[in-house]
Motif scaffolding. Structure first.
Motif, PDB file in Angstrom:
ATOM      1  N   ALA A  90       3.882   0.417  -2.215  1.00 51.04           N
ATOM      2  CA  ALA A  90       3.861  -0.835  -1.370  1.00 51.04           C
ATOM      3  C   ALA A  90       3.310  -0.387  -0.008  1.00 51.04           C
ATOM      4  O   ALA A  90       2.353  -1.510   0.542  1.00 51.04           O
ATOM      5  CB  ALA A  90       5.277  -1.054  -0.982  1.00 51.04           C
ATOM      6  N   THR A  91       3.460   0.721   0.428  1.00 47.75           N
ATOM      7  CA  THR A  91       2.991   1.197   1.889  1.00 47.75           C
ATOM      8  C   THR A  91       1.316   1.350   1.932  1.00 47.75           C
ATOM      9  O   THR A  91       0.702   0.828   2.509  1.00 47.75           O
ATOM     10  CB  THR A  91       3.356   2.444   2.238  1.00 47.75           C
ATOM     11  N   GLY A  92       0.982   1.680   0.521  1.00 47.41           N
ATOM     12  CA  GLY A  92      -0.596   1.769   0.286  1.00 47.41           C
ATOM     13  C   GLY A  92      -1.111   0.228   0.411  1.00 47.41           C
ATOM     14  O   GLY A  92      -2.218  -0.013   1.020  1.00 47.41           O
ATOM     15  N   GLY A  93      -0.531  -0.535  -0.274  1.00 41.83           N
ATOM     16  CA  GLY A  93      -0.847  -1.924  -0.536  1.00 41.83           C
ATOM     17  C   GLY A  93      -0.874  -2.586   0.822  1.00 41.83           C
ATOM     18  O   GLY A  93      -1.993  -3.310   1.394  1.00 41.83           O
ATOM     19  N   PHE A  94       0.065  -2.195   1.770  1.00 42.92           N
ATOM     20  CA  PHE A  94       0.182  -2.758   3.055  1.00 42.92           C
ATOM     21  C   PHE A  94      -0.982  -2.400   3.910  1.00 42.92           C
ATOM     22  O   PHE A  94      -1.747  -3.152   4.594  1.00 42.92           O
ATOM     23  CB  PHE A  94       1.496  -2.485   3.808  1.00 42.92           C
ATOM     24  N   VAL A  95      -1.300  -0.815   3.827  1.00 42.42           N
ATOM     25  CA  VAL A  95      -2.531  -0.452   4.731  1.00 42.42           C
ATOM     26  C   VAL A  95      -3.674  -0.940   4.162  1.00 42.42           C
ATOM     27  O   VAL A  95      -4.555  -1.256   4.983  1.00 42.42           O
ATOM     28  CB  VAL A  95      -2.218   0.874   4.304  1.00 42.42           C
ATOM     29  N   LEU A  96      -3.712  -1.113   2.802  1.00 41.42           N
ATOM     30  CA  LEU A  96      -4.975  -1.642   2.375  1.00 41.42           C
ATOM     31  C   LEU A  96      -5.274  -3.071   2.866  1.00 41.42           C
ATOM     32  O   LEU A  96      -6.486  -3.378   2.967  1.00 41.42           O
ATOM     33  CB  LEU A  96      -4.973  -1.581   0.749  1.00 41.42           C
ATOM     34  N   ALA A  97      -4.126  -4.054   2.976  1.00 38.06           N
ATOM     35  CA  ALA A  97      -4.342  -5.409   3.402  1.00 38.06           C
ATOM     36  C   ALA A  97      -4.662  -5.292   4.777  1.00 38.06           C
ATOM     37  O   ALA A  97      -5.643  -6.063   5.124  1.00 38.06           O
ATOM     38  CB  ALA A  97      -3.170  -5.973   3.260  1.00 38.06           C
ATOM     39  N   PRO A 112      -7.204 -11.004   2.955  1.00 42.15           N
ATOM     40  CA  PRO A 112      -6.065 -10.414   1.907  1.00 42.15           C
ATOM     41  C   PRO A 112      -4.740 -11.008   2.138  1.00 42.15           C
ATOM     42  O   PRO A 112      -4.680 -11.495   3.304  1.00 42.15           O
ATOM     43  CB  PRO A 112      -6.187  -8.935   2.075  1.00 42.15           C
ATOM     44  N   SER A 113      -4.235 -11.162   1.203  1.00 42.20           N
ATOM     45  CA  SER A 113      -2.520 -11.632   1.330  1.00 42.20           C
ATOM     46  C   SER A 113      -1.720 -10.323   1.437  1.00 42.20           C
ATOM     47  O   SER A 113      -1.788  -9.541   0.446  1.00 42.20           O
ATOM     48  CB  SER A 113      -2.375 -12.277   0.177  1.00 42.20           C
ATOM     49  N   THR A 114      -1.181 -10.085   2.554  1.00 49.18           N
ATOM     50  CA  THR A 114      -0.578  -8.962   2.714  1.00 49.18           C
ATOM     51  C   THR A 114       0.680  -8.712   1.746  1.00 49.18           C
ATOM     52  O   THR A 114       1.258  -7.733   0.999  1.00 49.18           O
ATOM     53  CB  THR A 114       0.130  -8.807   4.229  1.00 49.18           C
ATOM     54  N   ARG A 115       1.397  -9.901   1.418  1.00 53.61           N
ATOM     55  CA  ARG A 115       2.502 -10.060   0.654  1.00 53.61           C
ATOM     56  C   ARG A 115       2.282  -9.580  -0.715  1.00 53.61           C
ATOM     57  O   ARG A 115       2.805  -8.744  -1.287  1.00 53.61           O
ATOM     58  CB  ARG A 115       3.256 -11.260   0.664  1.00 53.61           C
ATOM     59  N   ASN A 116       0.970 -10.293  -1.241  1.00 50.53           N
ATOM     60  CA  ASN A 116       0.686 -10.002  -2.671  1.00 50.53           C
ATOM     61  C   ASN A 116       0.223  -8.356  -2.543  1.00 50.53           C
ATOM     62  O   ASN A 116       0.371  -7.600  -3.654  1.00 50.53           O
ATOM     63  CB  ASN A 116      -0.664 -10.725  -3.142  1.00 50.53           C
ATOM     64  N   TYR A 117      -0.603  -7.874  -1.713  1.00 48.93           N
ATOM     65  CA  TYR A 117      -0.935  -6.355  -1.715  1.00 48.93           C
ATOM     66  C   TYR A 117       0.302  -5.378  -1.925  1.00 48.93           C
ATOM     67  O   TYR A 117       0.315  -4.416  -2.658  1.00 48.93           O
ATOM     68  CB  TYR A 117      -1.876  -6.082  -0.344  1.00 48.93           C
ATOM     69  N   VAL A 118       1.172  -5.821  -1.027  1.00 50.11           N
ATOM     70  CA  VAL A 118       2.525  -4.922  -0.903  1.00 50.11           C
ATOM     71  C   VAL A 118       3.063  -5.076  -2.122  1.00 50.11           C
ATOM     72  O   VAL A 118       3.890  -4.130  -2.821  1.00 50.11           O
ATOM     73  CB  VAL A 118       3.363  -5.433   0.110  1.00 50.11           C
ATOM     74  N   LEU A 119       3.212  -6.189  -3.070  1.00 52.06           N
ATOM     75  CA  LEU A 119       3.961  -6.391  -4.088  1.00 52.06           C
ATOM     76  C   LEU A 119       3.313  -5.892  -5.268  1.00 52.06           C
ATOM     77  O   LEU A 119       3.898  -5.127  -6.006  1.00 52.06           O
ATOM     78  CB  LEU A 119       4.116  -8.130  -4.387  1.00 52.06           C
ATOM     79  N   ILE A 120       1.944  -5.942  -5.278  1.00 51.05           N
ATOM     80  CA  ILE A 120       1.095  -5.378  -6.437  1.00 51.05           C
ATOM     81  C   ILE A 120       1.236  -3.857  -6.191  1.00 51.05           C
ATOM     82  O   ILE A 120       1.352  -2.995  -7.335  1.00 51.05           O
ATOM     83  CB  ILE A 120      -0.209  -5.778  -6.491  1.00 51.05           C
ATOM     84  N   GLY A 121       1.141  -3.077  -4.927  1.00 48.69           N
ATOM     85  CA  GLY A 121       1.362  -1.881  -4.797  1.00 48.69           C
ATOM     86  C   GLY A 121       2.680  -1.224  -5.009  1.00 48.69           C
ATOM     87  O   GLY A 121       2.622  -0.264  -5.784  1.00 48.69           O
ATOM     88  N   ILE A 157       2.678  -1.147  -8.837  1.00 42.85           N
ATOM     89  CA  ILE A 157       1.985   0.047  -9.587  1.00 42.85           C
ATOM     90  C   ILE A 157       2.697   1.234  -9.227  1.00 42.85           C
ATOM     91  O   ILE A 157       2.802   2.056 -10.188  1.00 42.85           O
ATOM     92  CB  ILE A 157       0.579   0.100  -8.927  1.00 42.85           C
ATOM     93  N   GLY A 158       3.119   1.119  -7.938  1.00 38.92           N
ATOM     94  CA  GLY A 158       4.093   2.678  -7.902  1.00 38.92           C
ATOM     95  C   GLY A 158       5.153   2.721  -8.715  1.00 38.92           C
ATOM     96  O   GLY A 158       5.634   3.714  -9.328  1.00 38.92           O
ATOM     97  N   LEU A 159       5.994   1.778  -8.839  1.00 37.10           N
ATOM     98  CA  LEU A 159       7.186   1.656  -9.672  1.00 37.10           C
ATOM     99  C   LEU A 159       6.797   2.031 -11.434  1.00 37.10           C
ATOM    100  O   LEU A 159       7.538   2.763 -12.021  1.00 37.10           O
ATOM    101  CB  LEU A 159       7.823   0.187  -9.821  1.00 37.10           C
ATOM    102  N   ALA A 160       5.664   1.463 -11.685  1.00 35.54           N
ATOM    103  CA  ALA A 160       5.247   1.882 -13.131  1.00 35.54           C
ATOM    104  C   ALA A 160       4.680   3.201 -13.164  1.00 35.54           C
ATOM    105  O   ALA A 160       5.290   3.789 -14.282  1.00 35.54           O
ATOM    106  CB  ALA A 160       4.030   0.820 -13.293  1.00 35.54           C
TER     107      ALA A 160
END
Length: 469
Positions: free
Chosen positions: A25-32, A172-181, A184-187
């Protein structure tokens, strides 16, 4: 593995799963935040036909136009339409590159063409969309549309929705990036937990042992505090939770053989470093409490440890007795508490297997059973050599030390197979170094608050030696 096994695997590695999910989730936020914002502007064109004056001709013209719409949708991203846009707006790009930012589509069964353009600038996105619609209308009218008898185009495009200047970025959609990240981390965390359970599943509770064998679990020995050995903890506080956990194991030994009871057992393990030696010493202390004469024998001649961890003289011991240099009475040394004696390994021998399988060893065990009420033998790991199998068949059986979160299920399975092949009677198993936080589940508690006195300084010397093997 069952569904329950998968669930337990994930629960055991819950911290890894949570950490990976948070990192994802942190990686998704940073990427966004690092991804440039992109804006999209949309406009619409209506495709009409001037053919036909009667009703039937108008219907035919409408069907004719619908057939052409799909072609014009493709035409919107062609070089013929986009090159004039580049020239008009003085864009530093190519038709192919510009086409990747253009989207053209038509709703099903309609004659409307929707054109969208994306750009990092909201103003430029609007200008590109407007220019593309204008260029498409010109190209269709002048170059593509069929002509009637008077040379006029029969199809024209009319702007019905002007391109708007967007106020918000579409990506980018910060919310979607965080959710997807996070997903992925959970998986990854769940996959790691399951793979770890398959590749390196360790024994964590008595249920793990009971799934592989019907051999009883005699108890769980509590992990000592850092820098303190199990025997030292027992001598320092005979009523502490360490002593109580070993006392429970010693009590359960009484139920293994009703007729006559146990007189001699071998303590072994799957591999080295699984706390079998400290278990032998601790059991000796607990059994000697009941006014029994107990003998500890260090038969792990390849890697002896009883002399080192009891601070006794290791130069005279088992090997000296076996080669006839000394008697059992001369070699056995009193230690720890009344009634407890230790027979160290003695001088180093080049042929440990021959000594342990000799007739003299059989005679020595028979003599020890006459002189002592209980004989505990510390033997080499079962998977390393066959010493434990031989000695186990000369005694009442063997007890297996299983180290919490280190002994693998595969290793335990190999030990059980080796014991079965060798005809070794496994009396039970003991889980060693169980975390203190879980002892309440086993009914083990501390019944005293004041540590016992240690006038000889023995426990202090034991502490300095670190944990027994």
């Amino acid at each position: 593995m069952t569904v329950g096994d998968y669930a337990r695997a994930v629960l055991r590695s819950w911290l890894v799963v949570v950490v990976l999910a948070v990192l994802g989730a942190t990686g998704g936020f940073v990427l966004a935040k690092l991804t440039p914002e992109t804006y999209s502007s949309t406009g619409a064109l209506l495709v009409t036909s001037d053919r036909g004056e009667s009703t039937s001709e108008l219907v035919q013209g409408s069907a004719y136009v619908q057939d052409l719409v799909a072609t014009y949708v493709l035409l919107a991203r062609s070089e013929l339409v986009l090159q004039p846009v580049i020239d008009e707006l003085e864009l530093d790009t190519t038709p192919r590159a510009l086409a990747s930012t253009i989207t053209a589509s038509s709703p099903l069964n309609s004659v409307v063409i929707e054109v969208s353009a994306t750009s990092r600038s909201p103003r430029l996105a609007q200008e590109i969309t407007s220019a593309v619609m204008a260029s498409l209308a010109v190209v269709v009218t002048n170059d593509v549309a069929p002509l009637d008898a008077n040379g006029n185009p029969t199809v024209r495009l009319t702007v019905i929705e002007n391109a708007n200047e967007p106020r918000f970025a579409v990506s980018p959609s910060t919310r979607n990036y965080v959710l997807i990240g996070g997903l992925i981390g959970l998986a990854l965390g769940i996959a790691f937990s399951v793979l770890r359970a398959f590749a390196w599943q360790t024994v964590r509770d008595r249920g793990d042992v009971q799934r592989l064998t019907t051999v009883p679990v005699l108890g769980e020995v509590v992990e000592t505090r850092r820098g303190t050995t199990l025997p030292a903890a027992i001598l320092n506080n005979p009523l502490g939770i360490e002593a109580e956990s070993v006392r429970a194991v010693a009590a359960n030994l009484n139920f293994l053989k009703v007729d006559g009871g146990l007189r001699s057992i071998v303590v072994t393990s799957a591999a080295s470093g699984e706390a079998k030696s400290s278990l032998v010493i601790a059991l000796g202390l607990m059994i000697a409490e009941s006014s029994k004469r107990v003998l500890l024998v260090d038969a792990d001649l390849r890697s002896p440890s009883l002399a080192e961890y009891t601070q006794l003289d290791g130069g005279l011991g088992l090997t000296n007795v076996l080669i006839g240099e000394s008697s059992l009475a001369e070699a056995a040394q009193d230690w720890g508490t009344d009634g407890l004696s230790v027979l160290t390994s003695g001088a180093s021998a080049p042929n440990p297997s021959q000594l342990l399988t000799s007739q003299r060893m059989t005679d020595l065990l028979a003599e020890a059973r006459k002189e002592f009420d209980f004989v505990l033998i510390d033997c080499a790991p079962l998977l390393a050599v066959t010493d434990a199998t031989w000695l186990g068949n000369q005694t009442d059986g063997a007890v297996l030390a299983v180290l919490y979160n280190k002994t693998t299920m595969r290793g335990l399975e190999k030990v059980l197979h080796a014991a079965e092949v060798g005809g070794l009677s496994l009396l039970g198993s003991v889980l060693t170094r169980v975390p203190r936080r879980g002892v309440s589940r086993y009914g083990v508690g501390s019944y005293g608050t004041q540590p016992a006195q240690d006038p000889t300084g023995l426990t202090q010397r034991l502490r300095r030696r670190g944990r027994a093997r």
